[in-house]
Design an enzyme around this catalytic site. Structure first.
Site, mmCIF file in Angstrom:
data_model
loop_
_atom_site.group_PDB
_atom_site.id
_atom_site.type_symbol
_atom_site.label_atom_id
_atom_site.label_comp_id
_atom_site.label_asym_id
_atom_site.label_seq_id
_atom_site.Cartn_x
_atom_site.Cartn_y
_atom_site.Cartn_z
ATOM 1 N N GLY A 192 60.849 23.193 47.273
ATOM 2 C CA GLY A 192 60.283 22.083 48.033
ATOM 3 C C GLY A 192 58.870 22.290 48.539
ATOM 4 O O GLY A 192 58.391 21.486 49.335
ATOM 5 N N ALA A 193 58.162 23.333 48.091
ATOM 6 C CA ALA A 193 56.827 23.601 48.630
ATOM 7 C C ALA A 193 55.829 22.500 48.298
ATOM 8 O O ALA A 193 54.881 22.280 49.046
ATOM 9 C CB ALA A 193 56.307 24.947 48.110
ATOM 10 N N GLU A 194 56.017 21.809 47.183
ATOM 11 C CA GLU A 194 55.107 20.705 46.849
ATOM 12 C C GLU A 194 55.312 19.515 47.767
ATOM 13 O O GLU A 194 54.474 18.612 47.816
ATOM 14 C CB GLU A 194 55.318 20.249 45.398
ATOM 15 C CG GLU A 194 54.558 21.044 44.364
ATOM 16 C CD GLU A 194 55.166 22.414 44.141
ATOM 17 O OE1 GLU A 194 54.449 23.294 43.661
ATOM 18 O OE2 GLU A 194 56.361 22.622 44.448
ATOM 19 N N ASP A 317 48.781 27.175 43.220
ATOM 20 C CA ASP A 317 50.189 27.111 42.821
ATOM 21 C C ASP A 317 50.568 28.306 41.951
ATOM 22 O O ASP A 317 51.369 28.187 41.022
ATOM 23 C CB ASP A 317 50.481 25.789 42.097
ATOM 24 C CG ASP A 317 51.966 25.587 41.800
ATOM 25 O OD1 ASP A 317 52.795 26.185 42.504
ATOM 26 O OD2 ASP A 317 52.287 24.856 40.855
ATOM 27 N N TRP A 406 59.728 30.235 35.019
ATOM 28 C CA TRP A 406 61.131 30.529 35.313
ATOM 29 C C TRP A 406 61.878 31.160 34.151
ATOM 30 O O TRP A 406 62.926 31.782 34.336
ATOM 31 C CB TRP A 406 61.861 29.243 35.711
ATOM 32 C CG TRP A 406 61.886 28.230 34.609
ATOM 33 C CD1 TRP A 406 61.010 27.201 34.424
ATOM 34 C CD2 TRP A 406 62.808 28.169 33.513
ATOM 35 N NE1 TRP A 406 61.330 26.508 33.279
ATOM 36 C CE2 TRP A 406 62.435 27.076 32.700
ATOM 37 C CE3 TRP A 406 63.920 28.935 33.148
ATOM 38 C CZ2 TRP A 406 63.128 26.733 31.544
ATOM 39 C CZ3 TRP A 406 64.608 28.585 31.993
ATOM 40 C CH2 TRP A 406 64.211 27.493 31.198
ATOM 41 N N HIS A 648 59.092 8.738 35.530
ATOM 42 C CA HIS A 648 58.868 7.745 34.473
ATOM 43 C C HIS A 648 57.491 7.983 33.855
ATOM 44 O O HIS A 648 56.482 7.468 34.328
ATOM 45 C CB HIS A 648 58.967 6.326 35.039
ATOM 46 C CG HIS A 648 60.341 5.970 35.498
ATOM 47 N ND1 HIS A 648 61.347 5.605 34.626
ATOM 48 C CD2 HIS A 648 60.897 5.945 36.739
ATOM 49 C CE1 HIS A 648 62.455 5.362 35.303
ATOM 50 N NE2 HIS A 648 62.209 5.556 36.592
#
Length: 735
Positions: A192-194, A317, A406, A648
């Protein structure tokens, strides 16, 4: 850069029973690599993704074929590596689904789907990912996307206990990583850092789910009171007095947690700062501990033993949340216990597990935020003149997808070789507004910077405002963009030097995948096109491959049942950038049906899905809404980009609908879908708390305005006998 906290006496925030009945020496660290069982997503105590099994060799690997497959029942992301214990396979899927299967036959024993509010999709930055389970004491533990941690009965799948790991539901916390078993504790972090999260990890007792301790990875606003962990008082000095504590700060531990039984410690990789620009997050600078760090915590108490910050002053980031491997290496003639770590920031670190000292830190891709690391001073040579975009746009290397991410690497100690997919790419970064005027958006993206990858930058530059284009073309790193926008490779590397022993090019920058290595000299991996490979560990030569027709990103694993060795991999597209599906992927060409594929010697062929049928032209749009103005359409375009493009992508081949192709009934219910949550149970969250009726109307007007021209272009392609894809649209524009 490094500090040892072994003498810290004060306890971390601890709750519940503190009694400890686990003996770390009960874990045999003298044996490296997985055997018949694959005990955790990383395989063995060292999480090496390395196998000691010997049935499948370079001599017979060509005889591999399909043993069985299992339909995962979802079209969404698959990043987990299965666990196999005593003939039973346990694995997870998107959202926190769990599957228990007979590992020899694929027979389904039970499945679990967590109950969760699909509104959570609003703050899941990188798809509904889940990277695996932990199994211990007859329990299978999994984190769900909404932050719940479940312990399931290993025989039945029934919930034995569950606990809410989220400290503040007003913020955008999720779980995407696998729980880490640490003796009698299970440790989990959050993502959730963004958005607006502040990082932490929590340890729970496996038996009861009772919380043992929690460690916050960055300080909180000192006006809120004393810091929860004593180590945070020291960290507070590395944040400015003007820090925007209200936004959250970041540092989330969304992956990369590993238990080290030799020192009875949990090593946590922490995430990026939030927002990205330090000029917003911590004006005035500072290293901002413990962002982008390895943090070693005592298993029993949660107290810090040491830390090592891999990316100080984060603006980019460049997280440290990528998978870690434990090992023993000869360092200068002395055998040392180490961590092998290749985080986003482009360096290959060899860090001492006892002290946190970095024995080596070598660049493996182009970097311009730092041009080296001094082992003597344990500090980076920061090159902020090349990477600080607070005073103007900069092309920063590596890009935010990271040199590594990851997808797991594998370490073969018999060959002293580290196998990993490596991405050499940069991105243009620039501020989206005045840092001093940045507004906090609750439970929503607070990135604070815009990003364009160098893979697209040459084409995008022509569309940028002339001053911005001139600024980036004046950058020294612009030549890097021209010379090589990106490189994506599977590499075999020397850990202490970072040197490449061999490399194999990937299909594109989105071709990312995990790796398995075996003692017999094989490296297994998949690719985005849906091919699984076995390569010679010493040369990279392809020894076997099989087309599956399903995109493969997750790491393969191997296990044995009744003397038969199997190789398994979870297949399915998704993850970061999941809405932007490359044309070279099986997902683009054959769709999003995901499955678990298991191979053995003497097996059969994989049933490859048929190609998707040709696209039909977009349906005719309805009449434009009443009273629409050009200004309203422009506003709708901007609102769509800000709120909708995360899911989207408006591509014809994507996991979620291309909204330029809406049917009449969807147009009719547009407001009910977007504001009232008509499709929440299908995964489409409500935006009623964020978008006004006028704003939703503007988005709808913009979509109608682009649907008609799209239809006309595609009808023209159809008349010319060309396929309805981006390449044909480009050709058409040149007529």
């Amino acid at each position: 850069m490094i500090r040892n906290f072994a003498l810290v006496a004060a306890a971390s925030l601890a709750l519940g029973a503190c009694g400890d009945s686990f003996d770390p020496s009960s874990i045999d660290t003298s044996t490296y690599g997985a055997g018949e069982n694959w005990d955790n997503p990383g395989g063995d105590w060292a999480e090496s993704h390395f196998s000691r099994l010997e049935e499948i060799t370079p001599a017979n690997v060509g005889e591999l074929g399909l043993a069985w497959e299992y339909d995962l029942g979802t079209a969404r992301v698959q990043e987990a590596t299965p666990v196999v214990i005593d003939g039973v396979m346990y694995t997870s899927g998107n959202l926190g689904r769990v599957y228990a299967l007979n590992a020899a036959t694929g027979e389904e024993l039970w499945t679990f789907l967590p109950e969760l509010d699909m509104q959570v999709n609003r703050h899941a930055c990188c798809d509904q990912a889940n990277r695996g389970v932990a199994v211990a004491d007859g329990k299978v533990m999994v984190g769900a996307l909404d932050g719940m941690l479940y312990a399931l009965d290993a025989e039945t799948g029934a919930v034995e206990w569950s606990v809410d790991t989220v400290v503040d539901h007003a913020r955008g916390y999720t779980i995407t990583g696998a729980p880490e078993l640490a003796g009698n504790l299970v440790v989990i972090g959050n993502a959730g850092a963004e958005y607006d999260a502040r990082g932490y990890v929590t340890a729970y007792h496996v038996e009861t789910g009772e919380q043992a301790w929690r460690f916050f990875t960055i300080p909180r606003d000192p006006a809120s009171g004393e810091q929860e962990n004593p180590e945070l008082e020291a960290a507070l000095e590395t944040w400015s007095e003007d820090t925007r504590w209200d936004i959250g700060g970041g540092g989330t531990a969304w992956d990369a947690i590993v238990y080290d039984p030799e020192f009875d410690q949990v090593i946590v990789g922490t995430g990026n700062g939030g927002p990205y620009p330090q000029a917003i997050r911590s004006p005035g600078g500072g290293d901002n501990l413990y962002l982008n760090s390895l943090v070693a915590l005592d298993r029993e108490s949660g107290e810090m033993n040491w830390y090592f910050q891999e990316t100080p002053q984060d603006n980019w980031d460049l997280t440290a949340t990528q998978p870690m491997t434990l090992a023993q290496l000869d360092v200068g003639g002395e055998e040392r216990p180490v961590i092998l770590h290749t985080p986003k920031n482009g360096f290959f670190f060899v860090v001492d597990r006892e002290t946190g000292y970095a024995h080596a830190a070598n660049p493996i891709v182009r970097t311009n935020w730092a041009d080296g690391f001094d082992v003597e001073t344990q500090s980076f040579n920061m090159t902020m003149d090349q990477a600080d975009y607070s005073q103007g746009p900069k092309i920063v290397y590596p890009a935010s997808p990271g040199a590594r991410n990851w997808y797991p690497a594998a370490y073969d100690p018999t060959r002293d070789t580290y196998f990993a997919q490596v991405l050499d790419m940069g991105n243009l970064m620039f501020l989206t507004g005045d840092p001093s005027e940045a507004e906090y958006q609750e439970k929503f993206l607070n990135a604070g910077a815009a990003i364009i990858f160098t893979s697209d930058l040459q084409a995008a530059a022509a569309t940028l405002p002339p001053p911005l284009r001139a600024a980036i073309e004046a950058e020294d790193s612009w030549q890097w963009v021209l010379d090589q926008p990106f490189s994506s490779q599977l590499r075999a590397m020397d850990p202490l030097t970072g040197e490449t022993k061999w490399a194999v090019d990937g299909l594109g920058w989105q071709d990312r995948f995990g790796v398995l290595a075996t003692q017999t000299g094989l490296v297994f991996h998949g690719n985005s096109a849906g091919t699984i490979f076995a390569r010679d560990s010493n040369t990279g030569e392809e020894l076997w491959s099989m087309e599956t027709g399903t995109t493969i990103m997750a790491a393969p694993m191997t296990y044995s049942v009744d003397g038969v060795q199997y190789v398994a991999v979870q297949a399915g597209w998704g993850g970061g950038g999941w809405g932007f599906v490359p044309g070279y992927s099986a997902a683009y060409n054959k769709g999003f049906t995901n499955r678990l594929l298991v191979f053995r010697l003497g097996g059969g062929e994989v049933a490859v899905p048929d190609d998707l049928p040709p696209l039909e032209p977009a349906p005719a749009p309805p009449e434009q809404l009443e009273g629409v103005t050009p200004e309203m359409i422009a506003m709708g375009n901007a609102l769509f980009t800000e709120n909708c493009t995360m899911c989207h992508s408006n591509q014809p081949r994507a996991p979620l609908p291309d909204l330029r192709r809406m049917q009449p009934n969807v147009h009719a219910g547009f407001d009910q879908i977007v504001r009232e949550g008509l499709f929440v149970m299908n995964g489409m969250p409500s935006f009623g708390d964020r978008l006004s009726p006028e704003e939703v109307r503007a988005i709808h007007a913009w979509l109608i305005s682009v649907q008609g021209p799209l239809r006309e272009r595609e009808l023209e392609l159809q008349r010319r006998g060309l396929p309805l894809d981006s390449q044909s649209l480009t050709i058409l524009s040149n007529f």
